[in-house]
Design an enzyme around this catalytic site. Sequence first.
Site: not given
Length: 604
Positions: A193, A197, A334, A503
Amino acid sequence: MSSMSLPYSKRDLHYDNAKFRHRSFSKVSIVDLILLLLNSVDPCLMLTRTSPAQSISDARNLGEDKVTVFGGTKLGKFLRKPPRLPPRLPPGDSKSSPSLNSDSKWIDRQQSVKKAFIHAWSGYKKYAMGYDELMPVSQRGVDGLGGLGATIVDALDTAMIMGANEVASEASSWVETQLSNRISQKGQVNLFETTIRVLGGLLSAYHLSLAEAGTNNVPKASVYLETAKNLADRLLSAFTSSPTAIPFSDVILHDSSAHPAPGGLSSTSEVSTVQLEFNYLSTVSGDPKYSEAAMKVLDHMKTLPKVEGLVPIYISSHSGEFSGNNIRLGSRGDSYYEYLLKVWLQRRASQDSNLAYLHNMYEEAMKGVKHLLVRRSIPKGLVFVGELPYGPKGEFSPKMDHLVCFLPGTLALGATKGFTKEKAMKDNLLNFEDLENLKLAEDLAKTCFEMYSVTSTGLAPEIAYFHTEEYSEGGLDGGNKSSEYVNDIIIKHADRHNLLRPETVESLFVLYRITEDPKYREWGWQIFEAFEKFTRVDSGGYTSLDDVTTIPPNRRDKMETFFMGETLKYLYLLFADSSLIPLDKFVFNSEAHPIPIEGAIKKE
């Protein structure tokens, strides 16, 4: 087995693929392309065109050898503007009025997205400045990502791209004066993360600000780079502390230590979704240590056993092996597949890198997806991607996370490498597999959009199930009884929340850029209008929702950082001129931070 449950690649193509399988060459001939077009390409093509939308103040064409300026600043000589080619009409829409696709319409819609971004920032600045995220309903901030002001860093390059100069100035000032101290003092953060980010946001801002380094409102680009290095040096402990090539999941920033997640397992997607950022940091810093650490993960994964290119969603940092049998392209799986392609795209021009294995892994995985995971719903035949929770020998689950809606964009990008479909076909760049993947991308994008339009609010749930001959549940539709697909999509009560995820609009953006089909813009606008109607908080910010199937929906009171970093950015770019962050010059990391492709952008 019925035809409705057969693998997608064996039943859904409009092409006569038999005549291709015996060919010894990899490219499609002109005759083959004509046959493919006659069988699969929508027949209604625009004979005249209008230029793509371009914001008056946000996007200026700087001439043949220049690129669009970001936010009216002097980001000049990076890219050549790609050719402007005629978009296709939606199937059967040959009577569309040219005015529907006029520049002014999309300029206005682009500006509406910019206004939404400024409104989101206003709530964050007022109630949560310096916190990771805004809780807009209760009007306070919360730290859920380690306390590094994640919303600020996530939103910074969006503000720069939009030309939201006041927001960019405020975010830049905070980064310059506060972030380094935060990095030195904070405790536990998640490697993945924080990389996508914060590190990704800093590196994108560094690139976009290169030409602005001397202005009053933006810190010098070196500030972004030095802050990124400070953060990455601490994150490296996740790699150096692990006994294998698989990094630990969590880092203690203030003492540069690291430890694994409870149980010792990491998400496959997390450990394989840091390479774009670390590679670029090595490029701009001149220090190879960042790239070397991150690329060892993919080098190691290359050696592990797979199921037709597909991998389980957990991996052990202690053994270096995959754990369990659960295979899916939703959460924890993913972006492994996304980064196989994007890391290859990022570095394929590098003379000293041999990364063909990444593209081979990506291609094998996409074949596995088509063979094992793709099905059609009943009664209307929506194409969807399901799961194998117990591996290939276990029962198939018709469950599809909204997260899977990244896949249409990835498939399209993998097919054309960022060029328009028309250019790629003209230059004979597409083989049969590319055309097959592009067709699947368009079918899946349709499904992802219908996950929105099937609900009462026009917003998608976090998870959907699909009605098949083997699976059905009554009384769990999305609430929009007028939807053609109301009986195809099943939404369980626990899955009806919406987190402002990006998405689907990400894939609409990529598909519009590649196919130039205006329907993707129209779909994006419908989604944006639903966000405006149901998630906007008058006092500032936007909120996640508890249930998208009821009106009015209950509010969850959270504005995730990716709403400003990804969702609104992709919507803005969807309505922008295609010269703004062109797909053949940039790759977007998993948090939508654009990173330049090596060798694709001229150096100053």
